[in-house]
Design a protein around this motif. Structure first.
Motif, PDB file in Angstrom:
ATOM      1  N   ALA A 115      58.925  24.981 -18.393  1.00 56.11           N
ATOM      2  CA  ALA A 115      59.181  25.209 -19.817  1.00 56.11           C
ATOM      3  C   ALA A 115      58.926  23.971 -20.668  1.00 56.11           C
ATOM      4  O   ALA A 115      58.953  24.040 -21.893  1.00 56.11           O
ATOM      5  N   GLY A 116      58.696  22.836 -20.029  1.00 56.64           N
ATOM      6  CA  GLY A 116      58.428  21.604 -20.771  1.00 56.64           C
ATOM      7  C   GLY A 116      59.671  21.001 -21.407  1.00 56.64           C
ATOM      8  O   GLY A 116      59.580  20.346 -22.447  1.00 56.64           O
ATOM      9  N   GLN A 144      69.210  36.300  -7.964  1.00 52.41           N
ATOM     10  CA  GLN A 144      69.926  37.488  -8.421  1.00 52.41           C
ATOM     11  C   GLN A 144      69.332  38.037  -9.725  1.00 52.41           C
ATOM     12  O   GLN A 144      69.135  39.244  -9.864  1.00 52.41           O
ATOM     13  N   VAL A 145      69.038  37.161 -10.692  1.00 55.12           N
ATOM     14  CA  VAL A 145      68.501  37.654 -11.965  1.00 55.12           C
ATOM     15  C   VAL A 145      67.087  38.200 -11.796  1.00 55.12           C
ATOM     16  O   VAL A 145      66.701  39.145 -12.495  1.00 55.12           O
ATOM     17  N   LEU A 146      66.329  37.650 -10.887  1.00 54.54           N
ATOM     18  CA  LEU A 146      64.991  38.189 -10.629  1.00 54.54           C
ATOM     19  C   LEU A 146      65.102  39.594 -10.041  1.00 54.54           C
ATOM     20  O   LEU A 146      64.364  40.503 -10.441  1.00 54.54           O
ATOM     21  N   GLN A 147      66.033  39.791  -9.116  1.00 58.46           N
ATOM     22  CA  GLN A 147      66.241  41.125  -8.550  1.00 58.46           C
ATOM     23  C   GLN A 147      66.748  42.090  -9.620  1.00 58.46           C
ATOM     24  O   GLN A 147      66.297  43.225  -9.709  1.00 58.46           O
ATOM     25  N   GLU A 148      67.653  41.623 -10.439  1.00 62.72           N
ATOM     26  CA  GLU A 148      68.255  42.442 -11.497  1.00 62.72           C
ATOM     27  C   GLU A 148      67.221  42.893 -12.529  1.00 62.72           C
ATOM     28  O   GLU A 148      67.252  44.029 -12.994  1.00 62.72           O
ATOM     29  N   THR A 149      66.303  42.006 -12.885  1.00 60.92           N
ATOM     30  CA  THR A 149      65.309  42.325 -13.915  1.00 60.92           C
ATOM     31  C   THR A 149      64.021  42.926 -13.341  1.00 60.92           C
ATOM     32  O   THR A 149      63.188  43.422 -14.094  1.00 60.92           O
ATOM     33  N   GLY A 150      63.858  42.847 -12.036  1.00 59.33           N
ATOM     34  CA  GLY A 150      62.637  43.356 -11.411  1.00 59.33           C
ATOM     35  C   GLY A 150      61.442  42.443 -11.597  1.00 59.33           C
ATOM     36  O   GLY A 150      60.309  42.823 -11.324  1.00 59.33           O
ATOM     37  N   MET A 151      61.686  41.223 -12.051  1.00 59.42           N
ATOM     38  CA  MET A 151      60.595  40.266 -12.257  1.00 59.42           C
ATOM     39  C   MET A 151      60.445  39.390 -11.017  1.00 59.42           C
ATOM     40  O   MET A 151      61.392  39.182 -10.268  1.00 59.42           O
ATOM     41  N   THR A 152      59.246  38.872 -10.853  1.00 57.59           N
ATOM     42  CA  THR A 152      59.041  37.845  -9.837  1.00 57.59           C
ATOM     43  C   THR A 152      59.238  36.490 -10.510  1.00 57.59           C
ATOM     44  O   THR A 152      59.205  36.386 -11.749  1.00 57.59           O
ATOM     45  N   LYS A 153      59.393  35.474  -9.709  1.00 57.57           N
ATOM     46  CA  LYS A 153      59.513  34.123 -10.262  1.00 57.57           C
ATOM     47  C   LYS A 153      58.254  33.767 -11.047  1.00 57.57           C
ATOM     48  O   LYS A 153      58.334  33.210 -12.146  1.00 57.57           O
ATOM     49  N   LEU A 192      58.331  35.436 -14.480  1.00 54.66           N
ATOM     50  CA  LEU A 192      59.273  34.778 -15.384  1.00 54.66           C
ATOM     51  C   LEU A 192      58.731  33.431 -15.846  1.00 54.66           C
ATOM     52  O   LEU A 192      58.750  33.121 -17.032  1.00 54.66           O
ATOM     53  N   PHE A 193      58.216  32.645 -14.915  1.00 55.61           N
ATOM     54  CA  PHE A 193      57.729  31.316 -15.263  1.00 55.61           C
ATOM     55  C   PHE A 193      56.450  31.364 -16.088  1.00 55.61           C
ATOM     56  O   PHE A 193      56.163  30.440 -16.837  1.00 55.61           O
ATOM     57  N   ALA A 194      55.685  32.450 -15.973  1.00 56.88           N
ATOM     58  CA  ALA A 194      54.458  32.592 -16.765  1.00 56.88           C
ATOM     59  C   ALA A 194      54.776  32.934 -18.219  1.00 56.88           C
ATOM     60  O   ALA A 194      53.955  32.696 -19.105  1.00 56.88           O
ATOM     61  N   ASN A 195      55.948  33.493 -18.472  1.00 52.56           N
ATOM     62  CA  ASN A 195      56.350  33.854 -19.830  1.00 52.56           C
ATOM     63  C   ASN A 195      57.163  32.691 -20.411  1.00 52.56           C
ATOM     64  O   ASN A 195      58.389  32.725 -20.455  1.00 52.56           O
TER      65      ASN A 195
END
Length: 184
Positions: free
Chosen positions: A67-68, A92-101, A104-107
């Motif tokens: 994120a800089g 846990q939040v990745l599982q909860e949101t269905g996102m991969t790391k 998430l890091f790309a956004n």
């Protein structure tokens, strides 16, 4: 010549046996081969360095880097109170949101918003003894509620527990939490 060699070998064998016997009589402390080296006390490290020194924050540190935000959170002219989610909290939040790391890091805008929802900026760090139930405005301008039972509630209504408080840093304090706080 043969006599000298045999005598030398005999002395070495006796010395080795003697040393082995001494080792068996004395308690031997095992030395870890990959012990972490802490160069300075945590209170002399900024909040980023404190997080970097703890392997349980490796995902948080990686997110802050992506994120800089490293330079901003390393600023010694500021005082931060950081609610630091553990690696388990990120999983846990990745599982909860269905996102991969990677997703998430790309956004980067979302990642920055999430991370700054974990930072309270002020003139002085907020230690546990100063915390009272109520609303707290985070660096992201999101609100985190501290409930009367001492839990944290994000704007999505999710609650997090505080696992450890008052980890001092040169530019603030870290409180370890068990969930990633999410904005609305």
């Amino acid at each position: 010549m043969k006599m000298i060699k045999l005598a030398t070998i005999g002395v070495l064998a006796i010395s080795s046996a003697g040393l082995s016997a001494c080792n068996n009589m004395m308690p031997v402390k095992s030395v870890p081969t990959k012990a972490p080296v802490q160069v300075q006390p945590m209170a002399n490290m900024n909040v980023v360095q404190v997080a970097q020194s703890n392997p349980n924050f490796s995902l948080l540190v990686e997110a802050v880097q992506v994120a800089g935000l490293v330079d901003a959170l390393s600023d010694t002219g500021s005082s931060y109170t950081v609610l630091a989610p553990t690696n388990d909290a990120f999983v846990q939040v990745l599982q909860e949101t269905g996102m991969t790391k990677d997703q998430l890091f790309a956004n980067k805008p979302l990642l920055t918003k999430i991370l700054t929802s974990h930072v309270l900026k002020g003139n002085t760090p907020v230690y546990q003894k100063h915390v009272k139930p109520g609303n707290y405005t985070m660096l992201s301008t999101d609100t985190v509620v501290i409930t009367p039972t001492g839990k944290l509630m994000d704007e999505s209504g999710r609650t997090a527990n505080i696992l450890k408080t008052d980890v001092a840093a040169s530019n603030g304090v870290i409180h370890v939490i068990d969930k990633v706080l999410l904005p609305k």
